[in-house]
Enzyme design. Structure first.
Site: not given
Length: 151
Positions: A57, A59, A85, A88
């Site tokens: 991801h 992030e 999420c 993250c």
């Protein structure tokens, strides 16, 4: 750091561009940038599919890089196309970033994709070790269009 003086829309546009690039290469449309003193210092796009790595991801990638490569994580602001999420958000909290600015909430993204929403990043930050400031809904309509186009 006067976060209210930052050019939120410009930085969010760059995060949305990273999300578009991710979608163009076959990944989900998520992108993020790290900003210090109102200047972009790092960028990342989602690479879950292209790297076959569920941790890829943008992030989490940027939080990891901030913690490993920089000594100023507490001065960095993450702009991201979609609310982080829980995985993250945990990484952002542990890395000690100053703030997160997002376009589309996780709840709204789940609605657009027909999935169940996850725990909000704000809830993760409140339970964590740091005081991450959250600024939601910057260029929300543009972010929603991006998700809508990639359902």
């Amino acid at each position: 750091m006067d976060l209210d003086a930052f050019d939120h829309e410009s930085h969010m546009r760059e995060a949305l561009d990273c999300a578009r690039e991710a979608a163009a290469r076959g990944d989900e449309p998520f992108g993020s940038v790290l900003v210090k003193d109102d200047e972009v210092v790092l960028t990342a796009g989602n690479r879950i599919n292209s790297e076959n790595d569920l941790r890829a991801h943008p992030e989490l990638t940027l939080a990891k890089r901030a913690a490993a490569e920089r000594d100023d994580a507490d001065e960095l602001v993450m702009y991201t196309s979609t609310e982080p999420c829980p995985m993250c958000a945990g990484g952002i909290d542990i890395a000690g970033l100053r703030a997160v600015v997002y376009s589309v909430s996780g709840e709204r993204a789940a609605e657009l994709h027909g999935t169940d929403p996850l725990l909000s990043s704000t809830a993760v930050f409140e339970a964590g070790r740091s005081d991450v400031r959250v600024i939601p809904d910057v260029l929300k309509a543009e972010g929603e269009k991006l998700h809508d186009a990639h359902r």
